[in-house]
Design a protein around this motif. Structure first.
Motif, PDB file in Angstrom:
ATOM      1  N   ILE A  41      43.267  44.353  34.158  1.00  0.00           N
ATOM      2  CA  ILE A  41      42.766  43.810  35.420  1.00  0.00           C
ATOM      3  C   ILE A  41      41.703  42.759  35.119  1.00  0.00           C
ATOM      4  CG2 ILE A  41      41.531  44.306  37.563  1.00  0.00           C
ATOM      5  CD1 ILE A  41      42.810  47.089  37.508  1.00  0.00           C
ATOM      6  N   VAL A  42      41.828  41.613  35.767  1.00  0.00           N
ATOM      7  CA  VAL A  42      40.827  40.557  35.654  1.00  0.00           C
ATOM      8  C   VAL A  42      40.140  40.444  37.004  1.00  0.00           C
ATOM      9  CG1 VAL A  42      40.449  38.085  35.329  1.00  0.00           C
ATOM     10  CG2 VAL A  42      42.087  39.287  33.890  1.00  0.00           C
ATOM     11  N   HIS A  43      38.806  40.432  36.972  1.00  0.00           N
ATOM     12  CA  HIS A  43      38.026  40.293  38.197  1.00  0.00           C
ATOM     13  C   HIS A  43      37.151  39.062  38.062  1.00  0.00           C
ATOM     14  CE1 HIS A  43      34.541  41.890  40.883  1.00  0.00           C
ATOM     15  NE2 HIS A  43      35.340  41.109  41.563  1.00  0.00           N
ATOM     16  N   ASP A  44      37.411  38.073  38.891  1.00  0.00           N
ATOM     17  CA  ASP A  44      36.533  36.916  38.971  1.00  0.00           C
ATOM     18  C   ASP A  44      35.502  37.281  40.025  1.00  0.00           C
ATOM     19  OD1 ASP A  44      35.288  34.486  38.985  1.00  0.00           O
ATOM     20  OD2 ASP A  44      37.109  33.304  39.216  1.00  0.00           O
ATOM     21  N   MET A  45      34.305  37.638  39.587  1.00  0.00           N
ATOM     22  CA  MET A  45      33.309  38.237  40.469  1.00  0.00           C
ATOM     23  C   MET A  45      32.795  37.304  41.549  1.00  0.00           C
ATOM     24  SD  MET A  45      31.192  40.550  37.777  1.00  0.00           S
ATOM     25  CE  MET A  45      31.163  39.337  36.480  1.00  0.00           C
ATOM     26  N   MET A  46      32.826  36.020  41.285  1.00  0.00           N
ATOM     27  CA  MET A  46      32.319  35.064  42.273  1.00  0.00           C
ATOM     28  C   MET A  46      33.408  34.779  43.297  1.00  0.00           C
ATOM     29  SD  MET A  46      29.270  34.357  41.227  1.00  0.00           S
ATOM     30  CE  MET A  46      28.875  32.876  42.114  1.00  0.00           C
ATOM     31  N   ARG A 121      34.216  28.541  37.823  1.00  0.00           N
ATOM     32  CA  ARG A 121      32.963  28.313  37.108  1.00  0.00           C
ATOM     33  C   ARG A 121      32.590  29.549  36.283  1.00  0.00           C
ATOM     34  NH1 ARG A 121      28.072  25.518  39.653  1.00  0.00           N
ATOM     35  NH2 ARG A 121      29.236  25.875  41.558  1.00  0.00           N
ATOM     36  N   SER A 122      32.857  30.748  36.815  1.00  0.00           N
ATOM     37  CA  SER A 122      32.410  31.974  36.159  1.00  0.00           C
ATOM     38  C   SER A 122      33.379  32.505  35.111  1.00  0.00           C
ATOM     39  CB  SER A 122      32.143  33.059  37.205  1.00  0.00           C
ATOM     40  OG  SER A 122      33.338  33.396  37.877  1.00  0.00           O
ATOM     41  N   ASN A 123      34.656  32.099  35.143  1.00  0.00           N
ATOM     42  CA  ASN A 123      35.630  32.637  34.195  1.00  0.00           C
ATOM     43  C   ASN A 123      36.694  31.589  33.872  1.00  0.00           C
ATOM     44  OD1 ASN A 123      37.082  34.374  32.590  1.00  0.00           O
ATOM     45  ND2 ASN A 123      37.793  35.679  34.248  1.00  0.00           N
ATOM     46  N   PRO A 124      36.306  30.458  33.258  1.00  0.00           N
ATOM     47  CA  PRO A 124      37.268  29.378  33.022  1.00  0.00           C
ATOM     48  C   PRO A 124      38.409  29.745  32.086  1.00  0.00           C
ATOM     49  CG  PRO A 124      35.184  28.910  31.924  1.00  0.00           C
ATOM     50  CD  PRO A 124      34.964  30.111  32.786  1.00  0.00           C
ATOM     51  N   ASP A 125      38.191  30.685  31.153  1.00  0.00           N
ATOM     52  CA  ASP A 125      39.271  31.071  30.236  1.00  0.00           C
ATOM     53  C   ASP A 125      40.436  31.735  30.966  1.00  0.00           C
ATOM     54  OD1 ASP A 125      37.963  30.011  28.080  1.00  0.00           O
ATOM     55  OD2 ASP A 125      37.336  31.945  27.244  1.00  0.00           O
ATOM     56  N   ASN A 126      40.172  32.353  32.102  1.00  0.00           N
ATOM     57  CA  ASN A 126      41.259  32.931  32.881  1.00  0.00           C
ATOM     58  C   ASN A 126      42.254  31.844  33.289  1.00  0.00           C
ATOM     59  OD1 ASN A 126      42.669  35.014  34.299  1.00  0.00           O
ATOM     60  ND2 ASN A 126      41.665  34.388  36.179  1.00  0.00           N
ATOM     61  N   ASP A 127      41.750  30.667  33.663  1.00  0.00           N
ATOM     62  CA  ASP A 127      42.625  29.568  34.080  1.00  0.00           C
ATOM     63  C   ASP A 127      43.202  28.812  32.890  1.00  0.00           C
ATOM     64  OD1 ASP A 127      42.206  29.837  36.979  1.00  0.00           O
ATOM     65  OD2 ASP A 127      40.153  29.273  36.519  1.00  0.00           O
ATOM     66  N   TRP A 128      42.351  28.472  31.914  1.00  0.00           N
ATOM     67  CA  TRP A 128      42.779  27.628  30.792  1.00  0.00           C
ATOM     68  C   TRP A 128      43.539  28.376  29.703  1.00  0.00           C
ATOM     69  CZ3 TRP A 128      43.343  22.649  30.852  1.00  0.00           C
ATOM     70  CH2 TRP A 128      42.514  21.848  31.647  1.00  0.00           C
ATOM     71  N   VAL A 129      43.333  29.691  29.572  1.00  0.00           N
ATOM     72  CA  VAL A 129      43.980  30.438  28.486  1.00  0.00           C
ATOM     73  C   VAL A 129      44.998  31.441  29.043  1.00  0.00           C
ATOM     74  CG1 VAL A 129      43.603  31.960  26.504  1.00  0.00           C
ATOM     75  CG2 VAL A 129      41.947  30.140  27.002  1.00  0.00           C
ATOM     76  N   SER A 130      44.531  32.425  29.810  1.00  0.00           N
ATOM     77  CA  SER A 130      45.421  33.502  30.258  1.00  0.00           C
ATOM     78  C   SER A 130      46.542  33.003  31.162  1.00  0.00           C
ATOM     79  CB  SER A 130      44.625  34.586  30.987  1.00  0.00           C
ATOM     80  OG  SER A 130      43.695  35.191  30.120  1.00  0.00           O
ATOM     81  N   LYS A 131      46.214  32.161  32.127  1.00  0.00           N
ATOM     82  CA  LYS A 131      47.255  31.681  33.045  1.00  0.00           C
ATOM     83  C   LYS A 131      48.188  30.692  32.366  1.00  0.00           C
ATOM     84  CE  LYS A 131      44.533  32.662  37.116  1.00  0.00           C
ATOM     85  NZ  LYS A 131      43.780  32.151  38.264  1.00  0.00           N
ATOM     86  N   THR A 132      47.684  29.972  31.362  1.00  0.00           N
ATOM     87  CA  THR A 132      48.550  29.074  30.599  1.00  0.00           C
ATOM     88  C   THR A 132      49.615  29.881  29.858  1.00  0.00           C
ATOM     89  OG1 THR A 132      46.773  27.457  30.394  1.00  0.00           O
ATOM     90  CG2 THR A 132      48.548  27.305  28.790  1.00  0.00           C
ATOM     91  N   ARG A 133      49.299  31.121  29.518  1.00  0.00           N
ATOM     92  CA  ARG A 133      50.276  32.033  28.910  1.00  0.00           C
ATOM     93  C   ARG A 133      51.138  32.704  29.976  1.00  0.00           C
ATOM     94  NH1 ARG A 133      47.249  36.467  27.521  1.00  0.00           N
ATOM     95  NH2 ARG A 133      47.694  37.024  29.668  1.00  0.00           N
ATOM     96  N   ASP A 134      50.510  33.203  31.058  1.00  0.00           N
ATOM     97  CA  ASP A 134      51.234  34.014  32.034  1.00  0.00           C
ATOM     98  C   ASP A 134      52.203  33.215  32.893  1.00  0.00           C
ATOM     99  OD1 ASP A 134      49.890  36.216  31.117  1.00  0.00           O
ATOM    100  OD2 ASP A 134      48.643  36.479  32.903  1.00  0.00           O
TER     101      ASP A 134
END
Length: 196
Positions: A41-46, A121-134
């Motif tokens: 589970i990934v939570h982007d808190m903002m 802003r708070s979790n850029p790796d979710n967009d640039w790394v994880s979603k690039t894979r998913d």
């Protein structure tokens, strides 16, 4: 930030369903965005606001102004779910046919023509790394990223097989102010806000 174990556990399907139910409960109690990835589970808190929401809304409007009437650049719910892969994502903008939006549950990834993410802003790796894979793993043909931190972005396309699974083969970078083509539609990036 991952907060639960990997969905690809030997009991992956049951674990995935548990995580899916957990994010449905958490959404009612906590702010932010919840998704299920291969890491858990990934939570982007903002909660998205300001430049993030303005960027998503402007991209949606600009895309809809150049797309055929039967298509929509949607910024709302529902999630996009690929249960076999154990992935639930909630893109900032999804491009699909109006008829494919008429579902009671999550959208099937094969119905999407493109997704757009405004980098968090708070979790850029979710967009640039994880979603690039998913996203290629889910079969989404075009993934566009807009990054208000840097005033840059990229459009990824051309899914192909690799030893690590499906990946995007084509990356077209852009800077704010340039025109960008997402799938078949070219829009301006003029006037998109930046994070302070």
């Amino acid at each position: 930030m991952p907060i639960a174990p990997d969905a690809a556990h030997p009991h992956g399907t049951a674990r995935y369903r548990d995580m899916r139910e957990a994010i449905d409960r958490l959404r009612e109690e906590l702010p932010g965005k919840f998704e299920v990835t291969k890491e858990g589970i990934v939570h982007d808190m903002m909660s998205p606001g300001g430049p993030h929401e303005v960027t998503a809304a402007r991209i949606s409007r600009r895309l809809e102004s150049v797309m055929p009437e039967n298509l929509l650049a949607h910024t709302g719910t529902p999630d996009v779910e690929h249960e076999a892969e154990g992935i639930v994502r909630h893109p900032d903008v999804i491009v699909l046919d109006w008829d494919d939006l008429d579902v009671e549950t999550s959208l099937a990834p094969h119905t999407l023509l493109a997704v757009v993410e405004v980098v968090s802003r708070s979790n850029p790796d979710n967009d640039w790394v994880s979603k690039t894979r998913d996203y290629p793993l889910m079969g989404i043909p075009v993934y566009a990223l807009f990054d208000p931190r840097t005033g840059t972005g990229a459009v990824l396309s051309g899914i192909h097989s690799t030893p690590d699974g499906p990946r995007y083969a084509v990356r077209e970078d852009f800077v704010y102010g340039e025109d960008v083509t997402i799938a078949s539609w070219t829009i301006s990036t003029e006037g998109l806000p930046r994070y302070a």
